[in-house]
Scaffold this active site. Sequence first.
Site, PDB file in Angstrom:
ATOM      1  N   LYS A 197      23.514  53.396  40.896  1.00 59.91           N
ATOM      2  CA  LYS A 197      24.405  52.250  41.073  1.00 59.91           C
ATOM      3  C   LYS A 197      25.430  52.610  42.132  1.00 59.91           C
ATOM      4  CE  LYS A 197      27.680  49.317  38.645  1.00 59.91           C
ATOM      5  NZ  LYS A 197      28.196  48.917  37.326  1.00 59.91           N
ATOM      6  N   ARG A 207      32.761  40.244  39.177  1.00 56.41           N
ATOM      7  CA  ARG A 207      34.065  40.624  38.598  1.00 56.41           C
ATOM      8  C   ARG A 207      34.881  39.389  38.226  1.00 56.41           C
ATOM      9  NH1 ARG A 207      34.899  46.105  42.292  1.00 56.41           N
ATOM     10  NH2 ARG A 207      32.990  47.080  41.483  1.00 56.41           N
ATOM     11  N   GLU A 235      20.269  61.307  40.869  1.00 56.55           N
ATOM     12  CA  GLU A 235      20.765  60.548  39.706  1.00 56.55           C
ATOM     13  C   GLU A 235      19.588  59.995  38.891  1.00 56.55           C
ATOM     14  OE1 GLU A 235      23.599  59.990  38.368  1.00 56.55           O
ATOM     15  OE2 GLU A 235      25.221  60.052  39.836  1.00 56.55           O
ATOM     16  N   LYS A 250      20.727  49.543  42.040  1.00 57.27           N
ATOM     17  CA  LYS A 250      21.642  48.407  42.133  1.00 57.27           C
ATOM     18  C   LYS A 250      22.675  48.649  43.208  1.00 57.27           C
ATOM     19  CE  LYS A 250      25.241  46.299  39.413  1.00 57.27           C
ATOM     20  NZ  LYS A 250      26.059  46.372  38.241  1.00 57.27           N
ATOM     21  N   SER A 276      25.382  39.910  41.977  1.00 61.59           N
ATOM     22  CA  SER A 276      26.131  38.661  42.156  1.00 61.59           C
ATOM     23  C   SER A 276      26.408  38.310  43.615  1.00 61.59           C
ATOM     24  CB  SER A 276      27.441  38.746  41.379  1.00 61.59           C
ATOM     25  OG  SER A 276      28.214  39.848  41.821  1.00 61.59           O
ATOM     26  N   TYR A 315      20.162  36.490  39.072  1.00 64.93           N
ATOM     27  CA  TYR A 315      20.731  35.204  38.648  1.00 64.93           C
ATOM     28  C   TYR A 315      19.861  34.039  39.100  1.00 64.93           C
ATOM     29  CZ  TYR A 315      24.546  38.436  37.962  1.00 64.93           C
ATOM     30  OH  TYR A 315      25.289  39.517  37.557  1.00 64.93           O
TER      31      TYR A 315
END
Length: 325
Positions: A197, A207, A235, A250, A276, A315
């Site tokens: 991320k 946010r 990671e 992400k 988003s 989304y």
Amino acid sequence: MAFPIHRPRRLRRTAALRDLVRETDLTPRQLVAPLFVKEGIDDPAPIASMPGQAQHTLESLRKEAREIFERGVRAFVLFGVPLRKDAEGSEAWNDQGIVQRGIGALREELGDDAVVIADLCLDEYTDHGHCGVLDELGNVDNDATLERYRWIAGSHARAGADLVAPSGMMDGQVAAIRSALDGDGRSDVGILAYAAKFASAFYGPFRDAAECTPRFGDRAGYQLDPGNGDEALREIRADLDQGADIVMVKPALPYLDVIRRARQEGGAPVAAYNVSGEYAMVKAAAEQGWIEEHQAVLEVLTAIRRAGADLILTYHAGDAAGWLS
Ligand code: PBG
């Protein structure tokens, strides 16, 4: 004899030919719809920076999930927006908290036909907006945060989540959550790890939606630097070693190379989060008439699949599934 020139256009002549040789497919079952549920509101509250998305009541959450489900999407990731925030983010592990009730509502509405994923983090629940608890100096305290993540995982499991999705980028978060779940006798609950991320500008609209903009500082102290692909792979490997069932990259579009490398790593299914800001860019340009939304969305999602994502959190899930069926 003339040199035989290559004629790829033969296979592009009709839609039927193009369908026959398309390498990448995109189907509603590969999409995961993120949904927001907010405590203490009577009606869904539209999110200005994410046209078409809303903070839901428990009732509108069910309705929205049902509609998306009917189009073939089988999985949902849920974010809670609590009324009460404190320094610790204690609403996050309240068994009667808003996200726990949301998980229960989705489970009741759709049963085991749907996969219910709970985002596991503290930023929506802390009054300072960081993804963990702070030490005396105001820095996010990694290991104190892990303790809270363990409590949250137990609470999400009791609420009925199939998967928990730790998104806070604390070191060792997957191992901590895995041991907590196993210790609770919940080895059946899986972990979708936000493994790579990045500290991204593309989370801005989220946010607003989750009401979690940090009051001070930023998240660069725990999220990945956008320039670091090799570190992202480390990671991902670390999360696989700690027991992640699915690893996620992400955002998606600026990091297609990382998605590809995660796929080549091969240790688990790969998810990508079309975040988003990526959504807002497409919606804003489409509203201006500058791009054609339907085509742009399917192109974006197909590209993320082509890069190597098995599943995509987006989304656009509801709309895209409608266009695909
Ligand atoms: C943190 C979290 C964030 C997103 C998902 N989980 C925000 C952040 O790290 O600032 C962003 C998702 C999006 O932008 O769509 N709990």
